[in-house]
Design an enzyme around this catalytic site. Sequence first.
Site, short mmCIF file in Angstrom:
data_model
loop_
_atom_site.label_atom_id
_atom_site.label_comp_id
_atom_site.label_asym_id
_atom_site.label_seq_id
_atom_site.Cartn_x
_atom_site.Cartn_y
_atom_site.Cartn_z
N GLU A 182 5.49 -3.13 2.17
CA GLU A 182 4.92 -1.75 1.96
C GLU A 182 3.39 -1.78 1.95
OE1 GLU A 182 3.40 1.08 0.30
OE2 GLU A 182 3.87 0.61 -1.64
N CYS A 187 -0.80 3.98 -2.78
CA CYS A 187 -0.27 3.80 -1.28
C CYS A 187 0.33 5.31 -1.00
CB CYS A 187 0.89 2.86 -1.19
SG CYS A 187 2.07 2.92 -2.71
N VAL A 213 -3.01 -7.31 6.31
CA VAL A 213 -2.67 -8.63 5.57
C VAL A 213 -1.10 -8.58 5.70
CG1 VAL A 213 -2.34 -9.76 3.13
CG2 VAL A 213 -4.65 -8.72 3.86
N GLY A 214 -0.37 -7.53 5.68
CA GLY A 214 1.18 -7.54 6.12
C GLY A 214 1.36 -8.59 7.30
N LYS A 259 2.79 -13.94 -6.83
CA LYS A 259 1.24 -13.84 -6.89
C LYS A 259 0.59 -12.64 -7.02
CE LYS A 259 -2.33 -13.97 -4.53
NZ LYS A 259 -3.55 -13.04 -4.85
N GLY A 266 0.49 -3.86 0.07
CA GLY A 266 -1.01 -4.14 0.33
C GLY A 266 -1.34 -3.45 1.66
N SER A 267 -2.43 -4.12 2.43
CA SER A 267 -2.67 -3.30 3.79
C SER A 267 -1.85 -3.83 4.95
CB SER A 267 -4.12 -3.76 3.99
OG SER A 267 -4.23 -5.11 3.93
N GLU A 317 -6.29 4.96 6.24
CA GLU A 317 -6.02 4.91 4.50
C GLU A 317 -7.51 4.67 4.02
OE1 GLU A 317 -4.16 1.88 2.71
OE2 GLU A 317 -2.73 3.58 1.81
P1 NAP Z 1 -5.01 -6.74 0.82
O1 NAP Z 1 -5.99 -7.40 1.32
O2 NAP Z 1 -3.96 -6.07 1.53
O3 NAP Z 1 -4.38 -7.32 -0.45
C1 NAP Z 1 -3.23 -7.38 -1.27
C2 NAP Z 1 -2.77 -8.43 -1.85
O4 NAP Z 1 -2.39 -9.58 -0.75
C3 NAP Z 1 -3.66 -9.14 -2.64
O5 NAP Z 1 -3.09 -9.59 -3.74
C4 NAP Z 1 -4.39 -10.09 -1.88
O6 NAP Z 1 -5.00 -11.29 -2.63
C5 NAP Z 1 -3.42 -10.61 -1.05
N1 NAP Z 1 -3.41 -11.46 0.01
C6 NAP Z 1 -4.80 -11.25 0.74
N2 NAP Z 1 -4.60 -11.90 2.17
C7 NAP Z 1 -3.68 -12.64 1.91
C8 NAP Z 1 -3.17 -13.35 2.75
N3 NAP Z 1 -3.67 -14.05 3.84
N4 NAP Z 1 -1.90 -14.20 2.56
C9 NAP Z 1 -1.09 -13.61 1.36
N5 NAP Z 1 -1.70 -12.76 0.69
C10 NAP Z 1 -2.80 -12.14 0.82
O7 NAP Z 1 -5.57 -5.39 -0.10
P2 NAP Z 1 -7.07 -5.58 -0.45
O8 NAP Z 1 -8.03 -6.02 0.29
O9 NAP Z 1 -7.11 -5.54 -1.75
O10 NAP Z 1 -7.38 -3.73 -0.29
C11 NAP Z 1 -7.53 -3.45 1.25
C12 NAP Z 1 -6.67 -2.40 1.60
O11 NAP Z 1 -5.50 -2.62 1.32
C13 NAP Z 1 -7.12 -0.92 0.64
O12 NAP Z 1 -8.25 -0.23 1.11
C14 NAP Z 1 -5.80 -0.24 1.10
O13 NAP Z 1 -5.76 0.36 2.13
C15 NAP Z 1 -4.83 -1.31 1.18
N6 NAP Z 1 -4.06 -1.36 -0.04
C16 NAP Z 1 -2.81 -0.79 -0.23
C17 NAP Z 1 -2.01 -1.22 -1.27
C18 NAP Z 1 -0.75 -0.33 -1.39
O14 NAP Z 1 -0.57 -0.04 -2.52
N7 NAP Z 1 0.10 0.07 -0.25
C19 NAP Z 1 -2.56 -1.78 -2.48
C20 NAP Z 1 -3.69 -2.45 -2.22
C21 NAP Z 1 -4.55 -2.37 -0.96
P3 NAP Z 1 -6.66 -11.06 -2.73
O15 NAP Z 1 -6.73 -9.90 -3.77
O16 NAP Z 1 -7.18 -12.41 -2.98
O17 NAP Z 1 -6.94 -10.69 -1.41
#
Ligand code: NAP
Length: 477
Positions: free
Chosen positions: A246, A280, A228-229, A171, A224-225, A378
């Site tokens: 991660e 990240c 959501v983790g 996904k 991701g965050s 972050e």
């Molecule tokens: P996020 O909410 O953690 O989303 C990352 C991924 O997870 C996206 O593909 C997202 O899809 C998916 N996701 C969201 N909710 C989910 C759920 N309930 N079940 C399964 N998958 C789900 O990140 P974001 O909202 O894009 O960004 C928010 C913060 O996350 C950023 O400010 C940053 O701090 C952090 N982040 C960290 C990294 C990293 O490399 N460590 C990468 C991205 C973001 P959707 O796009 O549809 O929500």
Amino acid sequence: MKTLLINGDWCAADDGRTIDVDDPASGEVFTQLSRATATDVDSAVRAARNAYVNEWSRWSATERGRLLARIGEQIHANAQEIAEIESRDTGKPLHLARNDIAVLARYFEFYGAAADKHHGEVIPYLNGFNVQVVHEPLGVTAHIIPWNYPSQMFGRTACPSLAAGNALAVKPSEEACQSVLFIARLMQEAGLPDGVLNIVTGYGNEAGAALASHPGIDLITFTGSPAVGAQIQAGAAPNNVPCVLELGGKSPQIVFADADLEKAVPAIVGAIVQNTGQTCSAGSRLLIQRPVYEQVVQRVAEAISKTRTGMPDSQADCGPIITRAQFRRLNALLERLDASGVPRIAQGKVADVPQGGFFIPPMLYGPVPRDHELANAEAFGPLLAAIPFDDEQDAMALANATEYGLVAAIWTENGARQQRLARAVLAGQVYINCYGAGGGVELPFGGRKKSGYGREKGFHALDEFTTTKTIVNRFGT
Ligand code: NAP
Ligand code: MG
């Protein structure tokens, strides 16, 4: 619009719905994706299981490796086109996207070569026994990939899993996944059997959540965050499905008074400017020993002021912020920073950009109070927080003071101090007089604390994407 790849077929969502995708440089819609439903996710997982049982598990490790290596060659051959797609979709400058695609190809090369080198063990046990420990694939792995490095993140998790012999349900982020779709086609053309790679484009809280809680998967890898983790783990818990998480960081650059600033300053600036801070492993905390605080801040400020933020097809250092949501989040943080009175010491130039794009230039703030959100949370944008410290003890405490623990850098010429701090910092990677996690596909990578757990990259990723079986054979009397 047919962007779901299920059992080798490109198909539309079960209910025909789609998602509009923004161009971050203009804020306007430039393409659409199929919006996968839970039914589509179920089909993808079933297709992966079927391909795993009936096809992929019959391939030898050498054959799997050879196929990955061939795909790596195809990525090189199409590198310019994939980079252009990645640059358009994410807004990152083309020269950065080119680098991402080179790293992507490295993942295929590295794991193509590693596939048949993940050896098991023979354990000395009681006389008359032969004990083997063999590595086995898990079966079906689920991959939830973010928007900041779509192609690299795909390679980082897909290659070791495929090399290990698993079939995949992926996904990608609906915010940016055009490159992943293109690479999937290359993989099909190179001869990857139908169903070994399935892709469900869609929203996180729909397709992502359905995938994470699906009883037919054997492991989830998520980047991701932390919030959501936690949701992913909750979804996986009823099925006892393990996760590799991660979850980002607030990584410190620790600069001592004896540091070689000629080397340190460009690396420090590069580590926050890279990908407009949406990395990240961004080095977002600049911890400076007091005697050199003013000097370091001044040099970093000069370099930040010279950065150029502009259109993805220019030679700019930074492109726009990738997503509209993230752009809004960062602007709200900038307002809170202004209101709290933390000095903005420097910022880069923004040039030749259209109205409506998501542009924020690199900025240096300091001294940032230790309890301020910019020192702890972050930002995921190009914002660097300068914070003074007194001595080694203080630096150590400060380095470990956030909830994160992904990467750290230590800048000092004192060898004993380098080692003491490298051991004391809670992080998955520590750099001494250098910085950079992105390119090193050979280097195990992952977090401590809220930065997550499990290791990707290098041979350690093969351990994550396999399980062991201990075979005890009594042959004596
Ligand atoms: P996020 O909410 O953690 O989303 C990352 C991924 O997870 C996206 O593909 C997202 O899809 C998916 N996701 C969201 N909710 C989910 C759920 N309930 N079940 C399964 N998958 C789900 O990140 P974001 O909202 O894009 O960004 C928010 C913060 O996350 C950023 O400010 C940053 O701090 C952090 N982040 C960290 C990294 C990293 O490399 N460590 C990468 C991205 C973001 P959707 O796009 O549809 O929500
Ligand atoms: Mg996009």
